[in-house]
Design an enzyme around this catalytic site. Structure first.
Site, PDB file in Angstrom:
ATOM      1  N   GLU A  16       0.001  10.120  -5.279  1.00  0.00           N
ATOM      2  CA  GLU A  16      -1.190  10.301  -4.460  1.00  0.00           C
ATOM      3  C   GLU A  16      -0.812  11.094  -3.214  1.00  0.00           C
ATOM      4  O   GLU A  16      -0.006  10.650  -2.402  1.00  0.00           O
ATOM      5  CB  GLU A  16      -1.754   8.938  -4.059  1.00  0.00           C
ATOM      6  CG  GLU A  16      -3.009   9.006  -3.213  1.00  0.00           C
ATOM      7  CD  GLU A  16      -3.525   7.634  -2.817  1.00  0.00           C
ATOM      8  OE1 GLU A  16      -4.749   7.443  -2.835  1.00  0.00           O
ATOM      9  OE2 GLU A  16      -2.699   6.757  -2.487  1.00  0.00           O
TER      10      GLU A  16
ATOM     11  N   SER B  58      -2.135   0.954  -0.588  1.00  0.00           N
ATOM     12  CA  SER B  58      -1.234   1.685  -1.486  1.00  0.00           C
ATOM     13  C   SER B  58      -0.887   0.849  -2.709  1.00  0.00           C
ATOM     14  O   SER B  58      -0.816  -0.387  -2.633  1.00  0.00           O
ATOM     15  CB  SER B  58       0.037   2.071  -0.737  1.00  0.00           C
ATOM     16  OG  SER B  58       0.839   0.932  -0.496  1.00  0.00           O
TER      17      SER B  58
ATOM     18  N   CYS C 100      -8.574   7.915  -1.299  1.00  0.00           N
ATOM     19  CA  CYS C 100      -7.987   7.656  -2.614  1.00  0.00           C
ATOM     20  C   CYS C 100      -8.741   8.381  -3.721  1.00  0.00           C
ATOM     21  O   CYS C 100      -8.266   8.452  -4.853  1.00  0.00           O
ATOM     22  CB  CYS C 100      -7.927   6.163  -2.885  1.00  0.00           C
ATOM     23  SG  CYS C 100      -9.469   5.303  -2.611  1.00  0.00           S
TER      24      CYS C 100
ATOM     25  N   GLU D  44      -7.962  -2.473  -4.756  1.00  0.00           N
ATOM     26  CA  GLU D  44      -8.502  -1.103  -4.799  1.00  0.00           C
ATOM     27  C   GLU D  44      -7.397  -0.226  -4.238  1.00  0.00           C
ATOM     28  O   GLU D  44      -7.152  -0.203  -3.036  1.00  0.00           O
ATOM     29  CB  GLU D  44      -9.788  -1.019  -3.973  1.00  0.00           C
ATOM     30  CG  GLU D  44     -10.628   0.210  -4.271  1.00  0.00           C
ATOM     31  CD  GLU D  44     -10.181   1.426  -3.485  1.00  0.00           C
ATOM     32  OE1 GLU D  44      -9.427   2.254  -4.064  1.00  0.00           O
ATOM     33  OE2 GLU D  44     -10.556   1.540  -2.324  1.00  0.00           O
ATOM     34  N   LEU D  45      -6.715   0.494  -5.143  1.00  0.00           N
ATOM     35  CA  LEU D  45      -5.478   1.171  -4.780  1.00  0.00           C
ATOM     36  C   LEU D  45      -5.652   2.694  -4.827  1.00  0.00           C
ATOM     37  O   LEU D  45      -6.750   3.205  -4.676  1.00  0.00           O
ATOM     38  CB  LEU D  45      -4.351   0.689  -5.703  1.00  0.00           C
ATOM     39  CG  LEU D  45      -4.190  -0.856  -5.741  1.00  0.00           C
ATOM     40  CD1 LEU D  45      -3.128  -1.269  -6.730  1.00  0.00           C
ATOM     41  CD2 LEU D  45      -3.888  -1.401  -4.365  1.00  0.00           C
TER      42      LEU D  45
END
Length: 1108
Positions: free
Chosen positions: A1006, A858, A912, A877-878
């Site tokens: 998200e 996150s 994601c 890498e979010l």
């Protein structure tokens, strides 16, 4: 109501819950055959009565309910003899029904007549001729009762032809549960005293412990007291053999590592052992160890088994009482036994990668274990290979390795596997037979094909009766009389309608297993496996006895004074009982009429009533809640080695909500040790040649391919990911490691001239990449296999040691990768896989010995990590709220709809780059909207293990509740629910919204769930601007035909990746992958991650290459 006796018999069998009758009817069975035609019982016609008996016995073994076999009189009935003895000795509930000539009037004299009742008497618990139709129902009830009560076994009823047709009004007898007696209080007390007084107590589990409630109680006993255990051959799997306290199986009666442990012990707790099974060890008068016999019935004393104490009664209850009546003792010493276990585990690795052909049995067992899922069932015939399966094949669940160590007959392997496949059509079932045993009932291939069973048959072919040859050789006899000439097994299988395969190299075997067990083609498959036992026999005959003889002198325990006193004196209950120094006070009263808090009951009883607790039980006696079968234990990996310091982390099956597995959880000291080991390993890792790193990566690929379905099923369970998506992720894992293997030998540098001015004349340079150092890896729950792979594979490719923290909710995938790497040729300390709590994980971020942190998760956590990480490099890498623009219908509407629906709802939107926002040109908006709603409405929600399921559960119910809250908030602000919008536990329906306010959480954050919103737009520029109005920027998709617009999108979109004519959810594992804005920092994708994990170093050269 008056009916034929045969009709009444069928109704009585139905009343007993009988589902199948196996056999070959004859003339004397015709009335019974006619009665069966309208029954719910399915008649399975076999090709030989012996095979029918084996199938019936296996039903009894697997279900606890009597299996039923049918034959005619005389020759048909006598063919049951071997299978009756098989069931009787091993304790499998089985009923045989045989025909007979009329007993009141017959015109055929003695033709075909044999006294079958007397013939059966020595090999059954009960045998009777039905002499009157009025007795049919009572005899059926009595026979089944006797067959199923402890000890289960074989029973026989003979139904004469004239009795079968007799009219009777006999009533069906109801089936009622019977509770077993429980052990006497004094015996329980004495057992507790002996165990606690012992210095090295050991648990030995036999076949009689293979009962559902007993399995549960034994697991709790071992978990709480941490007493190591071994098993007999038929006790394998009662407690999972992945348990850290598991020592091994007594495949031999002496001269194996388990016997070293037994000789070191001063007390053995024998649970469920029967002397009909080949002795797991030999007791000797006046010598240790002492033995406590815990069973439903008393011990049968002989020269090798004469226990000092017997605890007789319901096993589960006895184990439970002993567990709550004692505590783990500080003086118990298992240090020597733990060292022996380590040596055994190393010994069992010998031969598992052997490439010789014909194949070694160790390699066969290893490859099969990797290919078969934990709940898959392997059914052995009897032969030399049985020893190696008992020693090397770990059974992780009860009744998943079926072998016979009582009668030890040949010919049972194929029929027993057929019965298992019939009972459990969704499980992977394998029959393992030698060439000799297979041919004894090979005709049943036709039966298996006719029944359309999904079954794989391995024929281990050495063209001999191999075990007897081994014995013949050991006894120094001449080689004689034991060699065979076999048919072409492939053609033989094909002649019955089965598929036939022949292994031609050792490496081919695992590929054929994968194809047969996990390929699309169902049905009966036979694999002929040429096998050679010469080296394996040498190990058993020479190497192993030598090893054991060297260790055995260290195993000289003595009977301590306290154990001697506890053994010889039965303590009487007194008022001061609670103050006995030898054991803590019992937590419950033990009156003469003892309560039954736990007792093994019949399957029928568990279905119709809850266990009762006697009112005399004191308040602190709590009835344990029923649980599912034993969970699997996974170790963590610290400096390349499997360790299980605890089993603190519960892994939940996301569909059932129940604990399905457990693994170790690392603490700060473990993490510190792993970092230190990684730092120490750096020089050796960096020095590995390219081909060596490539070999490691390729070995992972090979292993995962061989265990493809095992990986997929584990992922499906721990993540709740539908099985189709799970298999897709396993394939991506394979792709990622394959790419890394290729890139590991393509780490190029560059040459650069530096003579750019007069000052620099004569200078040139070489630039190379060097490993950055130890890497901290933190992977997420949603892609626990492939996202871990995207960190691990590049690190291995460049030579960086690493420590990986998998998500606590889904650690199994990374641990399975760790298991494979632990067997690879890597420097000590090269890797660690450490599940841990978030509180314990601070070192993954702050420890300066790490040179790079690679985090996927996150945004809030990721950016906080970056702030706390100090000077080290960070790759993040979010998250994202990925958008898709539909400017044109290209290539067609069906494709667009298929891709958007998949991108939005696969894995329940927990990605994601899941499609969250869809912008559609207003001229085509209604058309596309209607098609999307229609398609989304067809998605099936349910059990992720179901092949048809598309929407599985979210990772936790709290996540489903969050989405529910966000959708309600959007609706309150004017959004319209076009589809879905409902929650059920951890499930959330596939949901489509429109008119979502731009400030709604479901729009700007998200979603990470199965929700997408639809929005029309007027111009393409406006659509691109809408996509950019987000704090995230991971990937975007654009369906467009105009190349200029495609390039406009590519140049203007503020994202890390643009997918033209596809959804943003598309990721190729070789591409650079990552985001901008709050979506991350740096790039993944194998080659690009390798760049992040290396540092450039330049070598400047002056006047090189010039000669005087």
């Amino acid at each position: 109501m008056a009916r034929k006796a045969s009709d009444v018999m069928v109704k009585a069998l139905e009343n007993e819950g009988i589902q199948y009758i196996f056999g070959i009817p004859g003339e004397e069975n015709l009335d019974l055959l006619d009665s069966l035609k309208n029954s719910t019982i399915k008649l399975i016609v076999t090709r030989h009565e012996q095979a029918a008996g084996f199938m019936a016995a296996t039903v009894g073994r697997l279900t606890g309910k009597a299996g039923v076999a049918l034959s005619t009189l005389g020759p048909g009935a006598t063919n049951f003899a071997t299978s009756a003895a098989y069931a009787q000795l091993a304790g499998f509930a089985m009923m045989m029904i045989t025909g007979q000539k009329p007993i009141r009037k017959s015109k055929q004299g003695s033709f075909q007549i044999v006294d079958i009742v007397e013939n059966m008497r020595p090999i059954t618990k009960f045998t009777k001729q039905i002499a009157d139709g009025e007795l049919v129902t009572s005899l059926v009830r009595e026979a089944i009762r006797v067959a199923e009560e402890e000890k289960p076994g074989a029973v026989h009823l003979e139904l004469p032809e004239d009795i079968a047709e007799q009219v009777t009004d006999a009533e069906i007898f109801p089936v009622h549960p019977v509770r077993r007696p429980i052990a006497e209080a004094k015996a329980i007390r004495k057992a507790i005293d002996m165990i606690q007084a012992a210095t090295t107590p050991l648990l030995l589990i036999g076949a009689g412990a293979n009962r559902k409630q007993t399995q549960k109680m034994l697991r709790e006993f071992v978990d709480e007291l941490e007493i190591p255990f071994v098993t007999t051959q038929m006790g394998k799997g009662v407690v999972t053999e992945a348990h850290p306290s598991y020592l091994g199986c007594c495949a031999l009666s002496a001269n194996d590592y388990e016997h070293v442990c037994i000789q070191r012990a001063d007390l053995i707790i024998m649970v469920g052992h029967d002397v009909v099974e080949k002795p797991p060890f030999i007791m000797q008068h006046g010598k240790t160890p002492l033995v406590i016999h815990v069973h439903f019935y008393s011990a049968r004393v002989d020269n090798v088994y004469f226990p000092q104490l017997e605890v007789i009664g319901d096993i589960a209850n006895a184990i439970w009482q002993m567990k709550i009546g004692m505590a783990k003792q500080p003086h118990w010493d298992y240090s020597f036994i733990r060292k022996v276990k380590e040596d055994l585990e190393q010994h069992l690795l010998v031969g598992i990668d052997d490439e010789r052909f014909p194949m070694m049995p160790q390699r066969i067992v290893s490859d099969l274990r990797k290919a078969v899922p934990d709940d898959g069932i392997v059914c052995l015939d009897n032969g030399m290979y049985k020893i190696w399966f008992a020693r090397c094949y770990k059974a992780y669940e009860p009744n998943t390795l079926l072998l016979d160590n009582a009668l030890a007959t040949m010919g049972a392997g194929l029929p027993s596997a057929m019965a298992a496949a019939l009972l459990y059509p969704k499980k992977k079932v394998v029959a393992v037979c030698g060439d000799g045993g297979f041919m004894m009932n090979s005709q049943e291939l036709e039966t298996a094909v006719r029944l359309d069973l999904n079954l794989t048959v391995l024929v281990l072919n050495d063209n001999a009766y191999g075990m007897i040859k081994w014995k013949q050789n050991a006894a120094k006899f001449d080689k004689f009389g034991l060699d065979l000439h076999n048919p072409d097994f492939v053609k033989y299988a094909e002649s019955y309608g089965a598929k036939g395969y022949r292994v031609t190299t050792a490496d081919e075997f695992s590929k054929l297993l994968q194809q047969c067990l996990h390929g699309c083609e169902k049905g009966v498959k036979l694999i002929e496996v040429p096998v050679c036992y010469t080296w394996a026999n040498h190990i058993l005959d020479h190497e192993l006895p030598g090893i054991i003889s060297d260790i055995m002198p260290a195993t000289k325990p003595r009977i301590s004074h306290s154990l001697s006193m506890a053994t010889n004196e039965v303590q009487k209950p007194t008022k001061e009982q609670g103050e006995r120094p030898a054991s803590p006070p019992l937590q419950f009263s033990l009156p003469v009429q003892q309560p039954e808090p736990i007792t093994e009951t019949s399957e029928a009883e568990r279905e119709v009533e809850k266990p009762e607790v006697n009112d005399t039980v004191e308040a602190e006696v709590v009835q344990p809640e029923p649980e599912e079968s034993d969970v699997k234990i996974y170790p963590m990996y610290l400096a390349n080695k499997a360790v299980t310091p605890n089993t603190d982390l519960d892994i939940i099956d996301k569909y059932t909500g129940k604990v399905a597995a457990r693994c170790a959880s690392a603490g700060p000291c473990d993490i510190d040790a792993a970092v230190a080991a990684a730092e120490k390993a750096l020089p050796a890792m960096a020095a590995m040649a390219s081909y060596e790193r490539k070999a490691v990566l390729e070995k992972v690929v090979t292993e995962v391919k061989a265990r493809f379905e095992e990986f997929a099923q584990a992922l499906c369970m721990e993540a709740g990911k539908p099985i189709r998506d799970s298999r897709g992720e396993v394939q991506r894992l394979i792709d990622t490691f394959t790419i890394a293997a290729e890139e590991s030998v393509r780490i190029y540098g560059e040459y650069a001239p530096l003579d750019i001015s007069e000052r620099c004349k004569g200078y040139q340079s070489l630039v190379r990449r060097f490993p950055i150092g130890p890497v901290s890896m933190i992977s997420p729950f949603n892609f626990p296999l492939n996202l871990a792979a995207h960190k691990i594979a590049p690190a291995l490719a460049v030579g960086c040691p690493f420590v990986v923290k998998p998500a606590s909710r889904t650690p199994i995938g990374a641990l399975m990768i760790g298991e494979i790497l632990s067997r690879c040729n890597l420097p000590e300390g090269a890797f660690s896989v450490l599940p841990c709590s978030r509180n314990a994980a601070d070192l993954f971020v702050t420890d300066e010995r790490f040179k790079l942190v690679s985090f996927t998760g996150s945004p809030a956590i990721g950016w906080d990590m970056k702030a706390r990480s100090g000077k080290k490099k960070v790759v993040l890498e979010l998250g994202g709220n990925a958008a898709c623009v539909v400017e044109d219908i290209v290539p067609n509407l069906e494709t667009i709809v298929e891709r958007i629906i998949h991108g939005a709802f696969y894995q329940s939107g927990q990605s994601c780059i899941s499609v969250q926002r869809v912008y559609i040109r207003e001229e085509i908006y209604e058309t596309v909207k209607e098609a999307l709603i229609a398609k989304a409405g067809t998605l099936l929600k349910g059990d992720p293990k179901d092949e048809k399921t598309f929407i599985g559960p979210l990772i936790a119910e709290s996540e489903a509740k969050r989405i529910e809250t966000w959708v309600k908030e959007a609706v309150n602000c004017g959004a319209k629910v076009l589809l879905g919008g409902k929650r059920e536990g951890a499930f959330y329906d596939a949901t489509v919204l429109e008119n979502v306010h731009p400030e709604a959480e479901i729009h700007k954050e998200e979603a990470f769930g199965p929700v997408m919103e639809l929005t029309p737009y007027k111009t393409f520029k406006a659509a691109i601007a809408n996509v950019n109005q987000s704090k995230f920027g991971l990937q975007a998709g654009v369906f467009v035909t105009d190349l200029n617009k495609a390039f406009y999108a590519f140049e203007q979109l503020e994202v890390g990746g643009v997918c033209i004519n596809d959804v943003p959810s598309m990721r190729i594992d070789s591409q650079p992958y990552g985001g901008v804005k709050e979506s991350g920092l740096g790039r993944e994708g194998v080659r690009y991650a390798m760049e992040d994990m290396t540092e450039l170093r330049v070598m400047i050269l002056k006047d090189v290459g010039q000669l005087a």
